[in-house]
Design an enzyme around this catalytic site. Structure first.
Site, PDB file in Angstrom:
ATOM      1  N   ALA A   1      -9.127   3.928  -2.703  1.00 21.75           N
ATOM      2  CA  ALA A   1      -9.725   2.767  -2.036  1.00 21.75           C
ATOM      3  C   ALA A   1      -8.794   2.225  -0.958  1.00 21.75           C
ATOM      4  O   ALA A   1      -9.211   1.957   0.173  1.00 21.75           O
ATOM      5  CB  ALA A   1     -10.046   1.681  -3.060  1.00 21.75           C
ATOM      6  N   TYR A   2      -7.542   2.075  -1.302  1.00 21.18           N
ATOM      7  CA  TYR A   2      -6.579   1.529  -0.349  1.00 21.18           C
ATOM      8  C   TYR A   2      -6.400   2.468   0.841  1.00 21.18           C
ATOM      9  O   TYR A   2      -6.448   2.046   2.000  1.00 21.18           O
ATOM     10  CB  TYR A   2      -5.242   1.290  -1.047  1.00 21.18           C
ATOM     11  N   SER A   3      -6.217   3.764   0.565  1.00 23.86           N
ATOM     12  CA  SER A   3      -6.038   4.724   1.645  1.00 23.86           C
ATOM     13  C   SER A   3      -7.273   4.774   2.538  1.00 23.86           C
ATOM     14  O   SER A   3      -7.165   4.785   3.776  1.00 23.86           O
ATOM     15  CB  SER A   3      -5.748   6.114   1.093  1.00 23.86           C
TER      16      SER A   3
ATOM     17  N   SER B   1      -9.506   2.458   3.077  1.00 25.47           N
ATOM     18  CA  SER B   1      -9.643   1.232   3.869  1.00 25.47           C
ATOM     19  C   SER B   1      -8.616   1.173   4.985  1.00 25.47           C
ATOM     20  O   SER B   1      -8.922   0.728   6.105  1.00 25.47           O
ATOM     21  CB  SER B   1      -9.521  -0.001   2.971  1.00 25.47           C
TER      22      SER B   1
END
Length: 230
Positions: free
Chosen positions: A141-143, A145
């Site tokens: 999710a972080y990557s 986004s």
């Protein structure tokens, strides 16, 4: 060429971490800061409390902050969140909340601020991550986004060329509360080389103070011993 005055800088996530360091740096350099965050900042600056995962609320919060602090000359989108774990183990709503805050919140704030920034040929500094350059396991999710924030920034720079400056900041890990509350496997080890957020904030100010017509399109800042890049 003379560096421009900072003017009024809106900072998302300005109540903690890098955002708070940017607020302090702006104030110390003679500028004015205003904050969008879920909680009130420690600094005595105008602020609006808002959940940036709600794009409509984020846009409305920008307008409210304009009423409180005046029109911005710069915007720094430092707000961010994460959800660590394997894709199949993370609740979909939690995964999507990361994208909503990191990407859609950034877009909503920038969209609302652009008409003001165009009046003064101001600057946007979006905050990506070294994980916008290289994906990492258990950080889908972080990557996703942050890759998207970087792509958004590149396209926005082309779209606003000559009217608003756009800098994509790519910071490595910093000694901030960002890692608080994680299980041990997702926290930096005791010997991890993490950057001081004040150093990263100083780089942000360099981007904001570029003379009109000069822009730093991308800015990678990290501790010299960190392993997340190259």
């Amino acid at each position: 060429m003379t560096p421009r005055e900072l003017g009024t800088v809106f900072v998302t996530g300005g109540a903690s971490g890098l955002g708070a360091a940017v607020v302090d740096a702006v104030l110390a350099s003679g500028g004015s800061a205003a904050v969008l965050d879920r909680v009130a900042p420690a600094a005595d600056v105008p602020h609006v409390e808002v959940d940036l995962s709600d794009s409509a609320a984020a846009a409305a919060a920008v307008e409210e902050l304009v009423r409180l602090a005046g029109e911005p000359t710069g915007v720094v989108t430092a707000a961010g969140t994460d959800a660590c774990g394997r894709l199949v183990d993370i609740d979909p709503a939690t995964w999507e909340k990361v994208v909503a805050v990191n990407l859609f919140g950034t877009v909503a704030v920038v969209r609302a601020a652009v008409p003001y920034l165009e009046k003064v040929r101001g600057t946007v500094v979006t905050v990506a991550s070294t994980l916008a350059l290289r994906g990492m396991s258990d950080a889908t999710a972080y990557s996703a986004s942050k890759f998207a924030v970087r792509g958004f920034s590149h396209a926005l720079a082309a779209e606003l060329a000559g009217s608003v400056g756009v800098t994509c900041l790519i910071p490595g890990g910093m000694r901030t509360p960002f890692f608080d509350g994680r299980t041990e496997q997702y926290r930096p080890g005791p010997d991890a080389d993490l950057n001081d957020p004040r150093a990263t904030a100083g780089a942000v100010l360099t981007a904001l103070r570029q003379p009109v017509g000069s822009e730093i399109r991308e800015l990678l800042v990290m501790a010299s011993g960190e392993s997340s890049w190259p």
